[in-house]
Write an enzyme that holds these catalytic residues in place. Sequence first.
Site, PDB file in Angstrom:
ATOM      1  N   ASP A  74      -0.393   2.283   8.580  1.00  0.00           N
ATOM      2  CA  ASP A  74      -0.983   1.525   9.689  1.00  0.00           C
ATOM      3  C   ASP A  74      -0.180   1.522  10.993  1.00  0.00           C
ATOM      4  O   ASP A  74      -0.713   1.104  12.022  1.00  0.00           O
ATOM      5  CB  ASP A  74      -1.187   0.062   9.266  1.00  0.00           C
ATOM      6  CG  ASP A  74      -2.269  -0.082   8.223  1.00  0.00           C
ATOM      7  OD1 ASP A  74      -3.030   0.879   8.035  1.00  0.00           O
ATOM      8  OD2 ASP A  74      -2.357  -1.154   7.588  1.00  0.00           O
ATOM      9  N   ASP A  99       4.889  -4.797   6.090  1.00  0.00           N
ATOM     10  CA  ASP A  99       5.427  -6.094   6.525  1.00  0.00           C
ATOM     11  C   ASP A  99       5.511  -7.118   5.393  1.00  0.00           C
ATOM     12  O   ASP A  99       6.465  -7.885   5.317  1.00  0.00           O
ATOM     13  CB  ASP A  99       4.656  -6.641   7.734  1.00  0.00           C
ATOM     14  CG  ASP A  99       3.176  -6.783   7.477  1.00  0.00           C
ATOM     15  OD1 ASP A  99       2.678  -6.245   6.466  1.00  0.00           O
ATOM     16  OD2 ASP A  99       2.502  -7.431   8.299  1.00  0.00           O
ATOM     17  N   THR A 107       4.101   2.682   5.803  1.00  0.00           N
ATOM     18  CA  THR A 107       2.721   2.197   5.873  1.00  0.00           C
ATOM     19  C   THR A 107       1.941   3.099   6.819  1.00  0.00           C
ATOM     20  O   THR A 107       2.434   3.446   7.896  1.00  0.00           O
ATOM     21  CB  THR A 107       2.624   0.725   6.337  1.00  0.00           C
ATOM     22  OG1 THR A 107       1.270   0.470   6.723  1.00  0.00           O
ATOM     23  CG2 THR A 107       3.524   0.407   7.514  1.00  0.00           C
ATOM     24  N   ARG A 137       1.143  -4.893  -5.777  1.00  0.00           N
ATOM     25  CA  ARG A 137       1.384  -6.206  -5.196  1.00  0.00           C
ATOM     26  C   ARG A 137       1.957  -7.066  -6.321  1.00  0.00           C
ATOM     27  O   ARG A 137       1.586  -6.885  -7.474  1.00  0.00           O
ATOM     28  CB  ARG A 137       0.068  -6.804  -4.684  1.00  0.00           C
ATOM     29  CG  ARG A 137      -0.199  -6.484  -3.215  1.00  0.00           C
ATOM     30  CD  ARG A 137      -1.032  -5.272  -3.000  1.00  0.00           C
ATOM     31  NE  ARG A 137      -0.954  -4.847  -1.593  1.00  0.00           N
ATOM     32  CZ  ARG A 137      -1.733  -3.912  -1.059  1.00  0.00           C
ATOM     33  NH1 ARG A 137      -2.626  -3.304  -1.797  1.00  0.00           N
ATOM     34  NH2 ARG A 137      -1.591  -3.590   0.188  1.00  0.00           N
ATOM     35  N   GLY A 183       0.833  -1.207   0.000  1.00  0.00           N
ATOM     36  CA  GLY A 183       0.000   0.000   0.000  1.00  0.00           C
ATOM     37  C   GLY A 183       0.864   1.253   0.000  1.00  0.00           C
ATOM     38  O   GLY A 183       1.868   1.307   0.697  1.00  0.00           O
ATOM     39  N   ARG A 205      -6.350  -2.866   8.616  1.00  0.00           N
ATOM     40  CA  ARG A 205      -6.916  -4.223   8.551  1.00  0.00           C
ATOM     41  C   ARG A 205      -6.418  -5.072   9.708  1.00  0.00           C
ATOM     42  O   ARG A 205      -7.119  -5.914  10.225  1.00  0.00           O
ATOM     43  CB  ARG A 205      -6.537  -4.849   7.205  1.00  0.00           C
ATOM     44  CG  ARG A 205      -7.433  -5.994   6.811  1.00  0.00           C
ATOM     45  CD  ARG A 205      -7.139  -6.467   5.402  1.00  0.00           C
ATOM     46  NE  ARG A 205      -7.629  -5.565   4.377  1.00  0.00           N
ATOM     47  CZ  ARG A 205      -7.199  -5.562   3.114  1.00  0.00           C
ATOM     48  NH1 ARG A 205      -6.264  -6.398   2.738  1.00  0.00           N
ATOM     49  NH2 ARG A 205      -7.702  -4.727   2.236  1.00  0.00           N
ATOM     50  N   ASP A 218       2.006  -0.512  11.870  1.00  0.00           N
ATOM     51  CA  ASP A 218       1.918  -1.881  12.389  1.00  0.00           C
ATOM     52  C   ASP A 218       3.211  -2.678  12.249  1.00  0.00           C
ATOM     53  O   ASP A 218       3.180  -3.891  12.137  1.00  0.00           O
ATOM     54  CB  ASP A 218       0.756  -2.626  11.702  1.00  0.00           C
ATOM     55  CG  ASP A 218       0.948  -2.729  10.204  1.00  0.00           C
ATOM     56  OD1 ASP A 218       1.804  -2.007   9.655  1.00  0.00           O
ATOM     57  OD2 ASP A 218       0.236  -3.521   9.569  1.00  0.00           O
TER      58      ASP A 218
HETATM   59  P1  ADP Z   1       2.616  -4.374   2.572  1.00  0.00           P
HETATM   60  O1  ADP Z   1       4.073  -4.353   2.248  1.00  0.00           O
HETATM   61  O2  ADP Z   1       2.010  -3.010   2.549  1.00  0.00           O
HETATM   62  O3  ADP Z   1       2.326  -5.154   3.839  1.00  0.00           O
HETATM   63  P2  ADP Z   1       1.646  -6.637   0.988  1.00  0.00           P
HETATM   64  O4  ADP Z   1       1.439  -7.528   2.157  1.00  0.00           O
HETATM   65  O5  ADP Z   1       0.596  -6.607  -0.048  1.00  0.00           O
HETATM   66  O6  ADP Z   1       1.862  -5.104   1.382  1.00  0.00           O
HETATM   67  O7  ADP Z   1       3.019  -7.065   0.317  1.00  0.00           O
HETATM   68  C1  ADP Z   1       3.561  -6.351  -0.778  1.00  0.00           C
HETATM   69  C2  ADP Z   1       4.310  -7.262  -1.692  1.00  0.00           C
HETATM   70  O8  ADP Z   1       5.424  -7.840  -0.998  1.00  0.00           O
HETATM   71  C3  ADP Z   1       3.536  -8.448  -2.237  1.00  0.00           C
HETATM   72  O9  ADP Z   1       2.734  -8.140  -3.321  1.00  0.00           O
HETATM   73  C4  ADP Z   1       4.668  -9.361  -2.670  1.00  0.00           C
HETATM   74  O10 ADP Z   1       5.238  -8.919  -3.880  1.00  0.00           O
HETATM   75  C5  ADP Z   1       5.694  -9.121  -1.555  1.00  0.00           C
HETATM   76  N1  ADP Z   1       5.528 -10.153  -0.522  1.00  0.00           N
HETATM   77  C6  ADP Z   1       4.584 -10.231   0.448  1.00  0.00           C
HETATM   78  N2  ADP Z   1       4.726 -11.347   1.176  1.00  0.00           N
HETATM   79  C7  ADP Z   1       5.788 -12.004   0.655  1.00  0.00           C
HETATM   80  C8  ADP Z   1       6.446 -13.244   0.959  1.00  0.00           C
HETATM   81  N3  ADP Z   1       6.052 -14.028   1.979  1.00  0.00           N
HETATM   82  N4  ADP Z   1       7.498 -13.601   0.190  1.00  0.00           N
HETATM   83  C9  ADP Z   1       7.923 -12.821  -0.813  1.00  0.00           C
HETATM   84  N5  ADP Z   1       7.338 -11.664  -1.147  1.00  0.00           N
HETATM   85  C10 ADP Z   1       6.304 -11.247  -0.440  1.00  0.00           C
HETATM   86  O1  F6P Z   2      -1.429  -0.985   4.454  1.00  0.00           O
HETATM   87  C1  F6P Z   2      -2.315   0.054   4.597  1.00  0.00           C
HETATM   88  C2  F6P Z   2      -3.727  -0.348   4.332  1.00  0.00           C
HETATM   89  O2  F6P Z   2      -4.332   0.878   4.203  1.00  0.00           O
HETATM   90  C3  F6P Z   2      -4.474  -1.185   5.348  1.00  0.00           C
HETATM   91  O3  F6P Z   2      -4.976  -0.491   6.427  1.00  0.00           O
HETATM   92  C4  F6P Z   2      -5.561  -1.779   4.537  1.00  0.00           C
HETATM   93  O4  F6P Z   2      -6.020  -2.945   5.093  1.00  0.00           O
HETATM   94  C5  F6P Z   2      -4.923  -2.013   3.237  1.00  0.00           C
HETATM   95  O5  F6P Z   2      -3.874  -1.058   3.133  1.00  0.00           O
HETATM   96  C6  F6P Z   2      -5.883  -1.930   2.132  1.00  0.00           C
HETATM   97  O6  F6P Z   2      -5.209  -1.757   0.938  1.00  0.00           O
HETATM   98  P1  F6P Z   2      -5.872  -2.108  -0.472  1.00  0.00           P
HETATM   99  O7  F6P Z   2      -7.261  -1.606  -0.416  1.00  0.00           O
HETATM  100  O8  F6P Z   2      -4.994  -1.388  -1.421  1.00  0.00           O
HETATM  101  O9  F6P Z   2      -5.793  -3.588  -0.571  1.00  0.00           O
END
Ligand code: ADP
Ligand code: F6P
Length: 324
Positions: A140, A116, A138, A85, A24, A184, A142
């Site tokens: 959040d 994360d 982020t 993503r 995000g 979330r 978090d």
């Molecule tokens: P955020 O970084 O905001 O928590 P996501 O959880 O959607 O967002 O993760 C972002 C991107 O990081 C994913 O689309 C993927 O490319 C990569 N990613 C997430 N989890 C993993 C994982 N376990 N192993 C490798 N890449 C990951």
């Molecule tokens: O990571 C920030 C965040 O805004 C979360 O609070 C929320 O759950 C998530 O992104 C939603 O992102 P999207 O709607 O892009 O999946």
Amino acid sequence: MELLPFCNRKVNKMKKIGVLTSGGDAPGMNAAIRAVVKTAIANGIQPIGFIKGYNGILEKNYRVMDRESVSGIIHSGGTILKTARCMEFVTAEGQQQGAEICHKHGIDGIVVIGGDGSFRGAGKLAALGVNTIGVPGTIDLDIGCTEYTIGFDTAVNIAVEAIDRIADTSEAHSCFSVVEVMGRHAGFIALWSGIAGSARAIFADSSTTAEQIVEHLRKYHFTSGTIVLAEGAGKAEPMAEIIERELHVHTRANVLAFIQRGGNPTAKDRVYGSMMGAYAVDLIKEGKNHHLVCIKHDELCGVEISEGMKQTKECSEYLAHLGQ
Ligand code: ADP
Ligand code: F6P
């Protein structure tokens, strides 16, 4: 004669680093990109920006960055490198391919700005021999190992402004408004914006039930005002229906959604984004692979990614109490 430690030998060879934004978006990510680019150039390192998170590595979609490419961006929300993503990168094959591309293109390190999920990806790249440093971006808040994540301050301030506006109209019409904010898996935006916005009640996590909120509103004889709800704690629409049914007061549901993530970052997010981005390059220069840039006791520091990811962020009891 003393031998140079391995990390110092690496410092001398550093020529090119990548930077990407993933997951995000968060206001202040541009400040972090700008700081990475400027700090790298000041240290004689060529920065390149991968487009759309890990997709940029796999698709070899990148921009060679110079000072001009980051000029006039610090005040803008979103991310000039775009974010996405990338499901392919979650697979072992995708990670292997990503690491090979980095090695082949002589990339000595990657700065990953994200949340994360993005850091789990960074950990995988690090395990395959690509120096990675994570910068928490982020809204959040978090990430357990750091006191601050880029974007939180802007998101909270936007949410407070929205809650203030909604509260005015709710008072004028003697009705309740349920305001659903993002988070979330974490209730920090709800807690902060709910306290600052003088909410009648706050749902920061799923441990509070709708029945308890109704009881609370009844106990204090509230007949209007806002109820702030974290996205991970429930949905605004059904919550509004329960309150209206139980208390016989018209209740509106409002979902703030993306409005909290975009827009101009606050000064705090611009400054923290800049500091954390610059520090990421310093960590790479020091040979610190697989680290997260963190703020602890208001100071910058590096924490090993897998260590940092194990830590959970506890909400201060005092803050939680204020939210009741
Ligand atoms: P955020 O970084 O905001 O928590 P996501 O959880 O959607 O967002 O993760 C972002 C991107 O990081 C994913 O689309 C993927 O490319 C990569 N990613 C997430 N989890 C993993 C994982 N376990 N192993 C490798 N890449 C990951
Ligand atoms: O990571 C920030 C965040 O805004 C979360 O609070 C929320 O759950 C998530 O992104 C939603 O992102 P999207 O709607 O892009 O999946």
